[in-house]
Design a protein around this motif. Structure first.
Motif, PDB file in Angstrom:
ATOM      1  N   VAL A  92       0.974  -0.997   0.067  1.00  0.00           N
ATOM      2  CA  VAL A  92      -0.027  -0.124  -0.049  1.00  0.00           C
ATOM      3  C   VAL A  92       0.837   1.306   0.036  1.00  0.00           C
ATOM      4  CG1 VAL A  92      -1.985   1.264   1.137  1.00  0.00           C
ATOM      5  CG2 VAL A  92      -1.795  -1.282   1.234  1.00  0.00           C
ATOM      6  N   GLU A  93       0.947   2.036  -1.069  1.00  0.00           N
ATOM      7  CA  GLU A  93       1.897   3.080  -1.442  1.00  0.00           C
ATOM      8  C   GLU A  93       1.149   4.399  -1.329  1.00  0.00           C
ATOM      9  OE1 GLU A  93       5.293   3.131  -4.605  1.00  0.00           O
ATOM     10  OE2 GLU A  93       3.016   3.301  -5.414  1.00  0.00           O
ATOM     11  N   GLU A  94       1.839   5.251  -0.729  1.00  0.00           N
ATOM     12  CA  GLU A  94       1.570   6.692  -0.629  1.00  0.00           C
ATOM     13  C   GLU A  94       2.825   7.404  -1.707  1.00  0.00           C
ATOM     14  OE1 GLU A  94       0.334   8.887   2.737  1.00  0.00           O
ATOM     15  OE2 GLU A  94      -0.690   7.320   3.562  1.00  0.00           O
ATOM     16  N   PHE A  95       2.429   7.942  -2.715  1.00  0.00           N
ATOM     17  CA  PHE A  95       3.360   8.584  -3.613  1.00  0.00           C
ATOM     18  C   PHE A  95       3.051  10.123  -4.139  1.00  0.00           C
ATOM     19  CE2 PHE A  95       0.500   6.456  -6.473  1.00  0.00           C
ATOM     20  CZ  PHE A  95       0.661   7.106  -7.570  1.00  0.00           C
ATOM     21  N   ARG A  96       4.030  10.494  -4.390  1.00  0.00           N
ATOM     22  CA  ARG A  96       3.718  11.927  -5.010  1.00  0.00           C
ATOM     23  C   ARG A  96       4.909  11.938  -6.086  1.00  0.00           C
ATOM     24  NH1 ARG A  96       7.537  15.438  -3.635  1.00  0.00           N
ATOM     25  NH2 ARG A  96       8.793  15.417  -1.843  1.00  0.00           N
ATOM     26  N   PHE A  97       4.385  12.861  -7.097  1.00  0.00           N
ATOM     27  CA  PHE A  97       5.400  13.275  -8.308  1.00  0.00           C
ATOM     28  C   PHE A  97       6.059  14.357  -7.950  1.00  0.00           C
ATOM     29  CE2 PHE A  97       1.736  10.589 -10.332  1.00  0.00           C
ATOM     30  CZ  PHE A  97       2.661   9.923 -10.923  1.00  0.00           C
ATOM     31  N   VAL A 105      -2.410   7.362  -3.692  1.00  0.00           N
ATOM     32  CA  VAL A 105      -2.333   6.029  -3.030  1.00  0.00           C
ATOM     33  C   VAL A 105      -2.601   4.963  -4.113  1.00  0.00           C
ATOM     34  CG1 VAL A 105      -3.537   4.433  -1.378  1.00  0.00           C
ATOM     35  CG2 VAL A 105      -3.177   7.000  -1.023  1.00  0.00           C
ATOM     36  N   SER A 106      -1.549   3.830  -4.124  1.00  0.00           N
ATOM     37  CA  SER A 106      -1.897   2.890  -5.030  1.00  0.00           C
ATOM     38  C   SER A 106      -1.939   1.423  -4.224  1.00  0.00           C
ATOM     39  CB  SER A 106      -0.835   2.733  -6.209  1.00  0.00           C
ATOM     40  OG  SER A 106       0.407   2.411  -5.596  1.00  0.00           O
ATOM     41  N   VAL A 107      -2.305   0.356  -4.636  1.00  0.00           N
ATOM     42  CA  VAL A 107      -2.476  -0.776  -4.098  1.00  0.00           C
ATOM     43  C   VAL A 107      -1.771  -1.892  -5.051  1.00  0.00           C
ATOM     44  CG1 VAL A 107      -3.434  -2.670  -2.864  1.00  0.00           C
ATOM     45  CG2 VAL A 107      -4.075  -0.086  -2.467  1.00  0.00           C
ATOM     46  N   CYS A 108      -0.619  -2.462  -4.836  1.00  0.00           N
ATOM     47  CA  CYS A 108      -0.067  -3.797  -5.748  1.00  0.00           C
ATOM     48  C   CYS A 108      -0.108  -4.868  -4.835  1.00  0.00           C
ATOM     49  CB  CYS A 108       1.286  -3.252  -5.862  1.00  0.00           C
ATOM     50  SG  CYS A 108       1.553  -1.773  -6.812  1.00  0.00           S
TER      51      CYS A 108
END
Length: 119
Positions: A92-97, A105-108
């Motif tokens: 469960v990833e919180e990311f920013r460009f 937020v993405s889920v892999c």
């Protein structure tokens, strides 16, 4: 323990883009002594690379990728490693460009390859 070493994940959801279930972004992770690195491709990405660290269930990486639409994108992310009921890992990833303070937020989920019995 190199928990992520050799594991493959596919993106199942993201607040930054619509995930193509037929061709989701796929990530390949490597890990040694808490250092993680890898590559990814699919969906909107031609090819991407990441590098970072893992401390327990927390993964912090920087990434950069070439976009199918043209140009590049990069940024940072913090992921939490979770275990599914069936034993597969989930990130469960919180990311920013870079250049954009919007948090996404993405889920892999881990892709486990089962070997077919040979005749």
């Amino acid at each position: 323990m190199n928990l992520l070493n050799g594991r493959r994940f596919v993106m199942v959801s993201s607040t930054a883009s619509v995930v193509d279930p037929e061709r989701p972004t796929e990530f390949l992770y490597w890990e040694a002594d808490g250092v993680v690195w890898g590559s990814y491709t699919g969906d909107t990405v031609i090819h991407g690379r990441f590098v970072g660290t893992r401390d327990g269930d927390q993964v912090t990486i920087s990434y950069v990728h070439a976009l199918k639409a043209g140009g590049q994108a990069g940024g940072q992310s913090d992921s939490r490693v979770e275990t599914e009921d069936d034993g597969r890992l989930r990130l469960v990833e919180e990311f920013r460009f870079e250049g954009d303070d919007t948090r996404h937020v993405s889920v892999c989920t881990e892709v486990v390859t089962t070997s077919e019995p040979t005749a």
